[in-house]
Motif scaffolding. Structure first.
Motif, PDB file in Angstrom:
ATOM      1  N   PRO A 117     -16.353 130.413   4.980  1.00  0.00           N
ATOM      2  CA  PRO A 117     -17.354 130.239   6.045  1.00  0.00           C
ATOM      3  C   PRO A 117     -17.037 131.053   7.292  1.00  0.00           C
ATOM      4  CG  PRO A 117     -16.711 128.110   5.149  1.00  0.00           C
ATOM      5  CD  PRO A 117     -15.791 129.125   4.551  1.00  0.00           C
ATOM      6  N   LEU A 118     -15.749 131.111   7.628  1.00  0.00           N
ATOM      7  CA  LEU A 118     -15.375 131.867   8.825  1.00  0.00           C
ATOM      8  C   LEU A 118     -15.582 133.363   8.602  1.00  0.00           C
ATOM      9  CD1 LEU A 118     -12.142 129.996   9.916  1.00  0.00           C
ATOM     10  CD2 LEU A 118     -14.427 129.823  10.862  1.00  0.00           C
ATOM     11  N   ILE A 119     -15.208 133.830   7.404  1.00  0.00           N
ATOM     12  CA  ILE A 119     -15.409 135.254   7.113  1.00  0.00           C
ATOM     13  C   ILE A 119     -16.891 135.589   7.202  1.00  0.00           C
ATOM     14  CG2 ILE A 119     -15.239 137.028   5.353  1.00  0.00           C
ATOM     15  CD1 ILE A 119     -12.723 135.778   4.351  1.00  0.00           C
ATOM     16  N   ASP A 120     -17.714 134.744   6.577  1.00  0.00           N
ATOM     17  CA  ASP A 120     -19.155 134.983   6.614  1.00  0.00           C
ATOM     18  C   ASP A 120     -19.657 135.055   8.047  1.00  0.00           C
ATOM     19  OD1 ASP A 120     -20.018 135.362   4.104  1.00  0.00           O
ATOM     20  OD2 ASP A 120     -20.459 133.264   3.670  1.00  0.00           O
ATOM     21  N   ARG A 121     -19.117 134.187   8.855  1.00  0.00           N
ATOM     22  CA  ARG A 121     -19.576 134.101  10.228  1.00  0.00           C
ATOM     23  C   ARG A 121     -19.262 135.377  11.004  1.00  0.00           C
ATOM     24  NH1 ARG A 121     -20.057 129.122  13.213  1.00  0.00           N
ATOM     25  NH2 ARG A 121     -20.179 129.586  15.416  1.00  0.00           N
ATOM     26  N   TYR A 122     -18.098 135.941  10.736  1.00  0.00           N
ATOM     27  CA  TYR A 122     -17.689 137.101  11.535  1.00  0.00           C
ATOM     28  C   TYR A 122     -17.926 138.440  10.854  1.00  0.00           C
ATOM     29  CZ  TYR A 122     -15.845 133.668  14.685  1.00  0.00           C
ATOM     30  OH  TYR A 122     -15.755 132.625  15.561  1.00  0.00           O
ATOM     31  N   THR A 123     -18.548 138.451   9.670  1.00  0.00           N
ATOM     32  CA  THR A 123     -18.827 139.745   9.041  1.00  0.00           C
ATOM     33  C   THR A 123     -20.310 139.920   8.791  1.00  0.00           C
ATOM     34  OG1 THR A 123     -18.505 138.805   6.846  1.00  0.00           O
ATOM     35  CG2 THR A 123     -16.607 139.890   7.841  1.00  0.00           C
ATOM     36  N   LYS A 124     -21.126 139.278   9.618  1.00  0.00           N
ATOM     37  CA  LYS A 124     -22.572 139.456   9.434  1.00  0.00           C
ATOM     38  C   LYS A 124     -22.910 140.925   9.601  1.00  0.00           C
ATOM     39  CE  LYS A 124     -24.155 134.990  10.811  1.00  0.00           C
ATOM     40  NZ  LYS A 124     -24.234 134.233  12.038  1.00  0.00           N
ATOM     41  N   PRO A 125     -23.804 141.433   8.736  1.00  0.00           N
ATOM     42  CA  PRO A 125     -24.169 142.841   8.871  1.00  0.00           C
ATOM     43  C   PRO A 125     -24.866 143.084  10.215  1.00  0.00           C
ATOM     44  CG  PRO A 125     -25.496 141.760   7.178  1.00  0.00           C
ATOM     45  CD  PRO A 125     -24.468 140.778   7.609  1.00  0.00           C
ATOM     46  N   LYS A 126     -24.904 144.334  10.590  1.00  0.00           N
ATOM     47  CA  LYS A 126     -25.561 144.679  11.848  1.00  0.00           C
ATOM     48  C   LYS A 126     -27.070 144.641  11.646  1.00  0.00           C
ATOM     49  CE  LYS A 126     -25.384 148.724  13.820  1.00  0.00           C
ATOM     50  NZ  LYS A 126     -24.833 150.034  14.122  1.00  0.00           N
ATOM     51  N   ALA A 173       1.147 123.610  17.090  1.00  0.00           N
ATOM     52  CA  ALA A 173      -0.208 123.519  17.622  1.00  0.00           C
ATOM     53  C   ALA A 173      -1.096 124.576  16.989  1.00  0.00           C
ATOM     54  CB  ALA A 173      -0.189 123.675  19.135  1.00  0.00           C
ATOM     55  N   VAL A 174      -0.537 125.774  16.765  1.00  0.00           N
ATOM     56  CA  VAL A 174      -1.307 126.818  16.097  1.00  0.00           C
ATOM     57  C   VAL A 174      -1.668 126.372  14.682  1.00  0.00           C
ATOM     58  CG1 VAL A 174      -1.202 129.143  15.138  1.00  0.00           C
ATOM     59  CG2 VAL A 174      -0.413 128.719  17.461  1.00  0.00           C
ATOM     60  N   GLY A 175      -0.678 125.768  13.994  1.00  0.00           N
ATOM     61  CA  GLY A 175      -0.939 125.264  12.651  1.00  0.00           C
ATOM     62  C   GLY A 175      -2.021 124.204  12.657  1.00  0.00           C
ATOM     63  N   PHE A 176      -1.944 123.310  13.635  1.00  0.00           N
ATOM     64  CA  PHE A 176      -2.977 122.285  13.791  1.00  0.00           C
ATOM     65  C   PHE A 176      -4.332 122.950  14.007  1.00  0.00           C
ATOM     66  CE2 PHE A 176      -5.554 119.646  16.613  1.00  0.00           C
ATOM     67  CZ  PHE A 176      -5.561 118.451  15.931  1.00  0.00           C
ATOM     68  N   GLY A 177      -4.319 123.948  14.907  1.00  0.00           N
ATOM     69  CA  GLY A 177      -5.554 124.670  15.205  1.00  0.00           C
ATOM     70  C   GLY A 177      -6.086 125.389  13.982  1.00  0.00           C
ATOM     71  N   LEU A 178      -5.191 126.015  13.222  1.00  0.00           N
ATOM     72  CA  LEU A 178      -5.611 126.744  12.023  1.00  0.00           C
ATOM     73  C   LEU A 178      -6.337 125.822  11.058  1.00  0.00           C
ATOM     74  CD1 LEU A 178      -5.289 129.394  10.223  1.00  0.00           C
ATOM     75  CD2 LEU A 178      -3.383 128.197   9.183  1.00  0.00           C
ATOM     76  N   SER A 179      -5.730 124.671  10.789  1.00  0.00           N
ATOM     77  CA  SER A 179      -6.383 123.775   9.836  1.00  0.00           C
ATOM     78  C   SER A 179      -7.688 123.242  10.415  1.00  0.00           C
ATOM     79  CB  SER A 179      -5.451 122.618   9.452  1.00  0.00           C
ATOM     80  OG  SER A 179      -4.863 122.078  10.601  1.00  0.00           O
ATOM     81  N   LEU A 180      -7.699 122.986  11.722  1.00  0.00           N
ATOM     82  CA  LEU A 180      -8.912 122.472  12.357  1.00  0.00           C
ATOM     83  C   LEU A 180     -10.041 123.508  12.286  1.00  0.00           C
ATOM     84  CD1 LEU A 180      -9.665 119.890  13.825  1.00  0.00           C
ATOM     85  CD2 LEU A 180      -9.166 121.016  15.972  1.00  0.00           C
ATOM     86  N   VAL A 181      -9.698 124.764  12.559  1.00  0.00           N
ATOM     87  CA  VAL A 181     -10.721 125.816  12.560  1.00  0.00           C
ATOM     88  C   VAL A 181     -11.240 126.066  11.149  1.00  0.00           C
ATOM     89  CG1 VAL A 181     -11.043 128.282  12.909  1.00  0.00           C
ATOM     90  CG2 VAL A 181      -9.956 126.920  14.681  1.00  0.00           C
ATOM     91  N   LEU A 182     -10.315 126.172  10.172  1.00  0.00           N
ATOM     92  CA  LEU A 182     -10.725 126.344   8.778  1.00  0.00           C
ATOM     93  C   LEU A 182     -11.665 125.219   8.375  1.00  0.00           C
ATOM     94  CD1 LEU A 182      -7.587 127.292   6.666  1.00  0.00           C
ATOM     95  CD2 LEU A 182      -9.548 128.706   7.223  1.00  0.00           C
ATOM     96  N   PHE A 183     -11.240 124.026   8.727  1.00  0.00           N
ATOM     97  CA  PHE A 183     -11.975 122.836   8.311  1.00  0.00           C
ATOM     98  C   PHE A 183     -13.353 122.782   8.977  1.00  0.00           C
ATOM     99  CE2 PHE A 183     -12.281 118.066   8.093  1.00  0.00           C
ATOM    100  CZ  PHE A 183     -12.393 118.036   6.724  1.00  0.00           C
ATOM    101  N   SER A 184     -13.402 123.148  10.250  1.00  0.00           N
ATOM    102  CA  SER A 184     -14.697 123.089  10.921  1.00  0.00           C
ATOM    103  C   SER A 184     -15.646 124.130  10.347  1.00  0.00           C
ATOM    104  CB  SER A 184     -14.527 123.292  12.423  1.00  0.00           C
ATOM    105  OG  SER A 184     -14.029 124.575  12.677  1.00  0.00           O
ATOM    106  N   GLY A 185     -15.088 125.300   9.946  1.00  0.00           N
ATOM    107  CA  GLY A 185     -15.935 126.291   9.297  1.00  0.00           C
ATOM    108  C   GLY A 185     -16.573 125.714   8.054  1.00  0.00           C
ATOM    109  N   ILE A 186     -15.761 125.044   7.244  1.00  0.00           N
ATOM    110  CA  ILE A 186     -16.285 124.449   6.015  1.00  0.00           C
ATOM    111  C   ILE A 186     -17.304 123.368   6.347  1.00  0.00           C
ATOM    112  CG2 ILE A 186     -15.690 123.151   3.942  1.00  0.00           C
ATOM    113  CD1 ILE A 186     -12.981 124.462   4.003  1.00  0.00           C
ATOM    114  N   ARG A 187     -17.005 122.567   7.339  1.00  0.00           N
ATOM    115  CA  ARG A 187     -17.920 121.456   7.636  1.00  0.00           C
ATOM    116  C   ARG A 187     -19.252 121.935   8.184  1.00  0.00           C
ATOM    117  NH1 ARG A 187     -15.275 116.156  10.224  1.00  0.00           N
ATOM    118  NH2 ARG A 187     -17.253 115.254   9.586  1.00  0.00           N
ATOM    119  N   GLU A 188     -19.229 123.050   8.901  1.00  0.00           N
ATOM    120  CA  GLU A 188     -20.510 123.580   9.377  1.00  0.00           C
ATOM    121  C   GLU A 188     -21.390 123.951   8.195  1.00  0.00           C
ATOM    122  OE1 GLU A 188     -20.303 126.748  12.170  1.00  0.00           O
ATOM    123  OE2 GLU A 188     -19.641 125.441  13.797  1.00  0.00           O
TER     124      GLU A 188
END
Lengths: 327, 191, 271, 438
Positions: free
Chosen positions: A313-322, B140-155
Motif C-alpha cells: 500500500p505504501l509503495i502504491d501510494r508513493y509511486t503513482k504515475p504522473k 521508536a523507529v521500529g515502532f513507527g515502522l510497524s505503525l506506518v506499514l500497518f496503517s498503509g494496509i489498514r487504509e
C-alpha cells in the motif's frame, strides 16, 4: 425489411461505455498460472513420487473445500469457479515438503484460504499472499515437519536442502568448501532436497517465461527480484567466498525461482504501478539476500515476499504515475 | 558495529510491536490513517528517547547511588507521564488536527508498555548513555515502522469488502498477526 | 523511609513545575460547553445536520451558527438539554419520518431496457434515468439503504425500498441519496399517503406501471371544500399540514395509488 | 511522440471502403433544441409554423450557444419534450415535411474566405450552428476565439478517428479532401495561424494521400501519420503526439498554443461561409455486426433512429445494443424514436456475444488499467474509492482529469464498470467542489 420489427427496446442492453472488451478475464489468468506450474509439478512428481501427488491433491481439494465453506458461512456468492483457490492450493502444495503429513496440508489450506483470504473479503482484498501466509504459519508453528525434506529417489531418508546444508556448515564454523554442494545441474533439474515444487529451477523458469510471454505477469518484479538477490549475494561471495556461496547457487536453489516468478507476481498483493513493481522486486531481493546470508533461516524468500506485501500500500501510494500534462 | 547491531535488533529483530508485543494499544488505535500514524510515531519517538534518557539518568545518578532501585517502576512512570503531558500540551497548541486524531491514545502513552518497557530494558541490559539514546531512538523507529506499514494496509482494508463480522479490530488483529509472522523472518540476524 | 519519599517528592515537584510552565506557554482556550453538548448528542455522526459529524455540530452550536434543534436525529429532550447549556430556548418540533413514494415493484413496473452495470441507483440513473419505464420509479438498487445509519431502510423482495418508520430518525440521508427524489419527510403520525411520484398523464403513466396516480381528482373531490389531497399537474399530493384522516379515500382511488397505512400509536410501527 | 498507455482493440472498420450514401427524405424529423455543449438556443418558431430547409428554429442564447435549423421544409407539428440521445427527454421541435424540400430564401454565400475578415466568418459559423463533430459538440466559433493572451501556433486537424468501427471522418477525407483543406485554411485565417498539422492514424494511408494531393499551394499544412492506438484522437493526446506539447491538467489546448478541430467540422465551417449553408446534415457510419447493411450515410439532423436502421435494411435478431457514437465512448440507446443529431458520428449495432458485460467482480489489482490509462491515473484505486463513496479522495486522486476513454474498463479482467464508477465520482466531486467554493 421485416427485421426492423425484431428490435424491442426492452430487450436492448444499456450500460455505461465502453461497449466492447478485450476478452481477458480473471478465470483465464488464473488458469494460465496453473498451466505455467505444470512443468514444475511434473518434475516434483518425478523426483518425489507418489507422496508429492498426495500433497498436491490434498492441498487443492482442501483449499477448494475451505473456500466453499467460507462462502457458505459468510453468505457470499460461490467463488470456486474463479480458479483462485486452485492456484492457492497448487502454490501451497509446492511450498510444502513432499512428505508432509495430511493434517499439515489441511491446516495449511485452512490458514491460506480462511485466514489469508476469506476473512478479508475474498479475492482481491487480501493484503498478503494466502499461500505464503500458510507456509510461514506452518514453518513457525511446525518447524520439524516443515523442514523434514525427503531426499530425492530415496523415499525413506531425509536430509537438508542445499541452502540449509550451507547455513548449517557455516554456523558450525566450517567453510563453504567443506560442504558437499549440490551441482548446478542438480539444481536446474530438481534432483535435490526441498519443498516439492521449488526444486527444479529450470521448470519454474520455463513456466515464468511463458506467463511473461502471455502478458499475465509483468517483467519488473521477477527481474528486479532475481537481479537484486544475485547482486547482493554476489558481492558477499566476492568478498568472502569461504563463507558465502556463489550467486549462481543462490539463484537456482531454494524458493527463489518459484518465489520470483509465481509468488511475488501475485497481482492482488503487489503494487499496481510499474515503478512500484520495480521497487517491490528490489525490496524482495534485498530481504531475501539479507535473510539468506545473515539470518537465522536458511531461506528468506517467503518472509521477504510477505514483508514486501505489507509495504505494497505504501509503495502504491508513493509511486503513482504522473498525471498527463503535469509538470 | 555494536551500535549498528543494536539498531537492527531494535528495529527489525526485536521490533517492539511485532516481536516483543509491546505498545499494541496505540498500534491498533491510531493506525487507521497514515498521517495519524506518522504523527504518533513522532510523539512516541520524542517521549521514548527523552524518557529513556531521563530514566537512565535517574537510575544511575539517584536510584543506584542511594540504593533505591526498588523505586524504579514508579519513578519511571512519573517521568514518562510528565513527558507525555508535555507533548500533549504542545500538540494541542501546535497541531490541533493531529491532537484531535490522536485522541485518547496520546495520554495513553503514559501507561504505554512500549515506553516503560524501553526504559526498563535499557536499565536491565546495562546500556551506556549513548547506547540508551540509540536504542530508544531505534526502538521508536521500529515502532513507527510497524505503525506506518500497518496503517498503509489498514487504509486499503477500509476499502475492502470485508465481511461485517470481521470489520474493524478483528481484521486488524489478524493482519497484525500475519505481519508479526513475517517479521519472524528477521530472527537470527543478530545473535 | 525518608530518602524514597524525598526523592519522589522532589521528582514530582520538578516535573510539576515544568508542566506548569509548559501549560502557560502552550495554553489553548476551549469552550467547555462544546464538550458538554457533544456528550449528549446522539453520536451517530450521520451528517443529517449538514455538518461533518456530531462534534462539528457541537462547535457550531457554541459558535451560534446552528440552532440546538437542528439535529434531525436528537429528540426534543436532547434539544432542550442543549438549549439549557447554551442558555436559549427552542420550540418543540413534530417528529417526522421518511417515506418512499413509489409502489412500482418488479411485478407491476415496466422496464425500458436491460441494465448492465453497477448496483447503485445514482449510477444507473446516469443512463437515461435508470431502467424503469417510469421516470419517478424506485430503481431498487438500494442507495438509500446503504447511506442509512440506522438500518431503517428495507429492500423488499419485489425490489423497491421501504422505510421502517420506528427506526427512522428523519436524518434525511436517504432523501439526499435518492436520485429519483421520491423519498419525502412526513409527520410521523400521518397514515394516508399517495404512494406515487409520477407527474405523467394517465395514459403514459399506465403504460409504465400498474400502480399510478393518473390525476383524476377523485380524491380531491372526496374531501370536498378543503381538500386534504390536492392534484398538482397529474399527481395527487397529500397536504401534510392538514393530513387526511378518512381512510375511505383509498377506496376511491381507481389506480391504488392512495394507501392507508395505520400506525400503532405507541410504537410508531405500521399495523 | 508517443503518449503513455492506450489500447489496441479490434478496429473492425468494415465500412472503410463504402461510399457515403445520402438518406432520402423521411416522413418526420425531430430536432432537439439542445445539441451542443452550452446554453440551449431560444425558440424562434411555434407550433403550426411553416418552415423552410435551413431556416433557424432557435437563436443562440449567449456566446457559448448555437442555433438549430430546419432539416427540410414543412410544418411544425409539435414542440415538446421528446426522446433525446442522452437518454432523458428534452425539448425538441417535430417537423412534418411538405416533401418540397424548399430552401430558405435567406441562405446565400457569405463570401470568399481568403478575403473575408475573421469576425464575419465567426458569426457566420455561429449562425450556421456549427459544433465540433467529433462527438463533444462544443460550439466551433468558441474554439476559434481564443483569448488575446493565449497566442495560437498550430491549428490541428483531427483525422485520427481512433474509435473502432467508425469510418465517417475517413470517408469525408477521401471524398471531400479539397473541402476539408479549404475548411482548414478558413479556420487558419480566423485564428491567424501560419501552420496547420493534420494527424491521421496510419491505418488510413489513402486518406492521408488524398489530402496531400489536394493541398492548396498557399497553405502550410503538415500531414502526419500517427500510430494506430486508442485514444489517439483525444485532443490532449493528439496534440502531444503531433507537437510534443502536453496540455496541463484542467487546462484547454490553447494553453499550449493549439486548437484542435475535427475534419467534419472543417467541411461544415467551409459550407457555412462559402454557401451560407447551416449545419443540417452530417456524415455518420452505420455499422456493427447487428446491422444488416453496414454503410456510411449522410443524414439530416433530426432523422429518427428507426428510419436510419430501416434504410440499412434493419437489424438482425441477435442485436443486443444500439449505440450512438463509437464502441468506446458512445451512448447506448433504448428508444428507437430518438433523432440522430449533430454529434452523432456513428450508429453501432452490436450482437449480444460481442457486448462487454460488466460483472462488477472484485479488483484483483492486476495493474492493467494503470498501464493503459493515457491520463496517468490509477483507475483501480479510483474504482474502489467510488464504490465506497469516498468522493473527496477521488478528487484528490485527479478524477477530474479522467477523459472517460474507457481503456481501463476495456482491459479490466474483472469486468468492472470503471467508467460508470468514474462518471459517478466526477458528478459527486463537482458537487463537493461547488460546496467548497461556496
Amino acid at each position: 425489411m421485416d427485421d426492423k420489427s425484431t428490435i424491442t427496446p426492452r430487450d436492448l442492453i444499456v450500460s455505461a461505455s465502453p461497449h466492447i472488451h478485450s476478452g481477458q478475464d480473471v478465470r483465464s489468468i488464473m488458469r494460465h498460472v496453473v498451466y505455467a506450474l505444470i512443468p514444475a509439478l511434473l518434475i516434483g512428481f518425478w523426483v518425489f513420487g507418489l507422496s508429492a501427488v498426495k500433497v498436491l491433491v490434498l492441498a487443492v481439494v482442501g483449499c477448494l473445500a475451505v473456500e466453499w465453506g467460507c462462502n457458505k458461512l459468510l453468505n457470499r456468492e460461490s467463488s470456486l469457479l474463479d480458479f483462485s483457490a486452485i492456484v492457492t492450493g497448487v502454490l501451497l502444495a509446492m511450498n510444502l515438503p513432499s512428505g508432509s503429513p495430511w493434517w499439515l496440508v489441511l491446516v495449511g489450506a485452512i490458514v491460506a484460504i480462511g485466514l489469508g483470504k476469506a476473512i478479508y473479503g475474498g479475492l482481491g482484498y487480501n493484503p498478503f499472499n494466502p499461500a505464503l501466509v500458510a507456509r510461514v504459519f506452518l514453518l513457525i508453528s511446525f518447524p520439524v515437519q516443515m523442514t523434514t525434506w525427503s531426499i530425492p529417489g530415496v523415499d525413506a531418508e531425509t536430509g537438508a536442502t542445499p541452502l540449509g546444508a550451507v547455513k548449517e556448515a557455516v554456523s558450525l564454523g566450517k567453510t563453504v568448501m567443506d560442504v558437499d554442494l549440490a551441482t548446478t545441474k542438480d539444481l536446474l533439474i530438481g534432483t535435490v532436497g526441498g519443498s516439492f515444487g521449488e526444486v527444479s529451477a529450470l521448470a519454474l523458469l520455463l513456466g515464468g517465461l511463458w506467463l511473461l510471454y502471455k502478458g499475465i505477469i509483468k517483467w519488473q518484479i521477477p527481474i528486479a527480484f532475481i537481479a537484486t538477490t544475485l547482486f547482493i549475494t554476489g558481492i558477499a561471495w566476492l568478498i568472502d567466498p569461504a563463507h558465502y556461496v556463489s550467486p549462481v547457487f543462490h539463484l537456482f536453489s531454494g524458493g527463489l525461482m518459484i518465489g520470483a516468478w509465481f509468488m511475488a507476481t501475485d497481482m492482488v498483493t503487489t503494487p499496481v504501478t510499474q515503478k512500484g513493481m520495480l521497487f517491490f522486486g528490489i525490496g524482495c531481493g534485498v530481504l531475501t539476500a539479507v535473510i539468506r546470508l545473515w539470518g537465522g533461516y536458511p531461506e528468506g524468500v517467503s518472509f521477504a515476499i510477505l514483508l514486501m506485501n505489507a509495504t505494497t500500500p505504501l509503495i502504491d501510494r508513493y509511486t503513482k504515475p504522473k498525471v498527463f500534462g503535469e509538470a | 558495529m555494536n551500535i549498528l547491531l543494536l539498531v537492527i535488533s531494535a528495529i527489525f529483530v526485536n521490533n517492539f510491536v511485532l516481536a516483543r508485543f509491546l505498545g499494541i494499544c496505540p498500534f491498533l488505535g491510531v493506525s487507521k490513517k497514515l498521517s495519524t500514524a506518522l504523527g504518533m510515531t513522532g510523539a512516541v519517538m520524542f517521549v521514548m528517547t527523552l524518557a529513556s534518557i531521563a530514566s537512565w539518568l535517574v537510575y544511575h545518578l539517584l536510584l543506584k547511588p542511594f540504593d533505591l532501585v526498588f523505586l524504579q517502576t514508579i519513578s519511571f512512570i512519573l517521568i514518562i507521564a510528565s513527558m507525555v503531558q508535555l507533548v500533549e500540551l504542545a500538540l494541542q497548541k501546535l497541531s490541533p488536527p493531529l491532537y484531535r486524531s490522536l485522541g485518547i491514545f496520546l495520554p495513553l502513552i503514559t501507561t504505554n508498555c512500549a515506553v516503560l518497557g524501553c526504559a526498563v530494558l535499557v536499565v536491565q541490559n546495562d546500556y551506556s548513555l549513548i547506547q540508551t539514546t540509540v536504542f530508544a531512538l531505534a526502538a521508536a523507529v521500529g515502532f513507527g515502522l510497524s505503525l506506518v506499514l500497518f496503517s498503509g494496509i489498514r487504509e486499503v482494508l477500509a476499502l475492502a469488502d470485508t465481511p461485517k463480522s470481521f470489520r474493524g479490530t478483528a481484521i486488524a488483529l489478524v493482519t497484525a498477526g500475519i505481519l508479526s509472522l513475517s517479521f519472524m523472518g528477521f530472527a537470527g540476524l543478530v545473535k | 523511609m525518608l530518602a524514597p519519599t524525598a526523592l519522589l517528592t522532589g521528582m514530582g515537584l520538578v516535573s510539576g513545575l515544568g508542566l506548569a510552565v509548559a501549560a502557560k506557554f502552550f495554553a489553548v482556550e476551549v469552550d467547555p460547553r462544546q464538550e458538554q453538548i457533544a456528550d449528549i448528542l446522539p453520536g451517530a455522526n450521520c451528517g443529517g445536520c449538514g455538518l461533518a459529524g456530531c462534534s462539528d455540530f457541537a462547535s457550531a452550536v457554541v459558535a451560534g451558527s446552528i440552532s440546538p434543534a437542528d439535529c434531525p436525529v436528537a429528540d426534543d429532550e436532547t434539544a432542550q438539554l442543549i438549549a439549557e447549556i447554551m442558555g436559549v430556548t427552542v420550540e418543540a418540533k413534530d417528529p417526522q419520518v421518511a417515506i418512499v413514494l413509489c409502489q412500482g415493484n418488479i411485478d407491476i413496473a415496466a422496464k425500458k431496457y436491460r441494465y448492465n452495470g453497477l448496483a447503485s441507483c445514482a449510477s444507473a440513473s446516469l443512463l437515461g434515468g435508470g431502467d424503469k419505464g417510469c421516470g419517478q420509479g424506485c430503481l431498487g438498487l438500494a442507495d438509500c439503504q446503504r447511506v442509512c445509519g440506522f438500518d431503517a431502510v428495507e429492500m423488499t423482495a419485489e425490489g423497491i425500498a421501504k422505510i421502517i418508520p420506528e427506526r427512522c430518525t428523519a436524518c434525511g440521508q436517504c432523501i439526499t441519496a435518492c436520485p429519483k427524489d421520491i423519498i419525502k419527510l412526513i409527520p410521523a403520525n400521518s397514515e394516508i399517503h399517495v404512494l406515487c411520484s409520477s407527474h405523467e398523464k394517465g395514459a403514459a403513466a399506465k403504460k409504465n406501471c400498474g400502480t399510478f396516480c393518473l390525476g383524476c381528482k377523485k380524491c380531491e373531490k372526496f374531501y370536498g371544500e378543503i381538500p386534504q389531497i390536492k392534484i398538482d399537474s397529474f399527481l395527487a399530493l397529500v397536504d401534510y399540514n392538514n393530513p387526511p384522516t378518512n381512510p375511505e379515500v383509498a377506496e376511491v382511488c381507481p389506480a391504488d395509488a392512495i394507501v392507508y397505512l395505520p400506525k400503532d400509536k405507541q410504537t410508531g410501527r405500521y399495523v | 511522440m508517443k503518449f503513455r498507455g492506450g489500447i489496441h482493440p479490434q478496429y473492425n472498420k468494415i465500412t472503410a471502403d463504402l461510399s457515403v450514401e445520402a438518406l432520402p427524405l423521411m416522413e418526420k424529423y425531430v430536432v432537439p433544441v439542445a445539441q451542443h455543449l452550452g446554453a440551449p438556443g431560444k425558440l424562434l418558431v411555434a407550433k403550426g409554423d411553416e418552415v423552410f430547409k435551413g431556416q433557424p428554429l432557435t437563436e443562440a442564447a449567449g456566446f457559448v450557444s448555437v442555433p438549430v435549423h430546419a432539416p427540410t421544409s414543412g410544418k411544425i407539428k409539435a414542440i415538446k419534450n421528446l426522446p433525446h440521445p442522452i437518454g432523458i427527454p428534452m425539448q425538441a421541435i417535430e417537423i412534418t415535411p411538405d416533401e418540397q424540400d424548399t430552401l430558405w430564401d435567406e441562405i446565400k454565400p457569405v463570401g470568399n474566405w481568403r478575403e473575408l475578415d475573421p469576425a464575419t466568418m465567426k458569426s457566420a459559423i455561429q449562425n450556421a450552428g456549427v459544433v465540433g463533430m467529433g462527438g463533444a459538440t462544443f460550439p466551433t466559433h468558441v474554439k476559434l476565439s481564443p483569448p488575446e493572451d493565449k497566442p495560437i501556433d498550430y491549428l490541428i486537424l483531427n483525422g485520427a478517428e481512433c474509435e473502432p468501427y467508425l469510418t465517417a471522418d475517413h470517408r469525408v477525407m477521401l471524398e471531400q479532401p479539397a473541402d476539408v483543406l479549404e475548411g482548414v485554411g478558413l479556420m487558419m485565417r480566423i485564428l491567424g495561424v501560419k501552420k496547420a498539422v493534420v494527424g491521421i492514424e496510419n491505418n488510413k494511408p489513402d486518406a492521408c494521400k488524398a489530402l496531400q494531393d489536394n493541398c492548396p499551394e498557399d497553405l502550410d499544412i503538415d500531414f502526419v501519420m500517427l500510430e494506430t492506438k486508442y485514444p489517439q484522437g483525444s485532443e490532449k493526446h493528439l496534440i502531444y503526439a503531433l507537437t510534443g506539447r502536453a496540455v496541463p491538467p484542467g487546462k484547454l489546448p490553447m494553453e499550449v498554443g493549439c486548437v484542435v478541430q475535427n475534419v467534419g467540422t472543417a467541411v461544415a465551417c467551409l459550407e457555412a461561409v462559402r454557401d451560407g449553408m447551416p449545419m443540417i446534415s452530417r456524415v455518420a457510419t452505420v455499422t456493427g455486426s447487428g446491422i444488416n447493411r453496414p454503410t456510411n450515410i449522410n443524414f439530416r439532423v433530426g432523422t429518427l433512429l428507426s428510419d436510419i436502421l430501416a434504410f440499412c435494411d434493419g437489424v438482425n435478431p441477435e442485436t443486443g445494443k444500439v449505440i450512438f457514437g463509437g464502441p468506446m465512448m458512445g451512448i447506448g440507446q433504448f428508444d428507437m424514436s430518438v433523432p440522430a443529431i449533430k454529434g452523432t458520428s456513428g450508429i453501432l449495432c452490436l450482437q449480444n456475444d460481442e457486448i462487454a458485460q460488466f460483472e462488477g467482480g472484485p479488483c484483483i489489482r492486476c495493474g492493467n488499467c494503470v498501464e493503459t490509462c493515457p491520463m496517468g491515473l490509477v483507475p483501480s484505486i479510483l474504482g474502489l474509492l467510488s464504490e465506497r463513496f469516498e468522493f473527496t479522495e477521488m478528487g484528490d486522486n485527479h478524477i477530474a482529469d479522467c477523459i472517460e476513454c474507457g481503456s481501463c474498463a476495456y482491459v479490466c479482467p474483472s469486468h468492472r464498470p470503471l467508467v460508470q464508477l468514474f462518471k459517478r465520482g466526477k458528478v459527486e466531486w463537482r458537487v463537493i467542489q461547488e460546496k467548497q467554493n461556496g
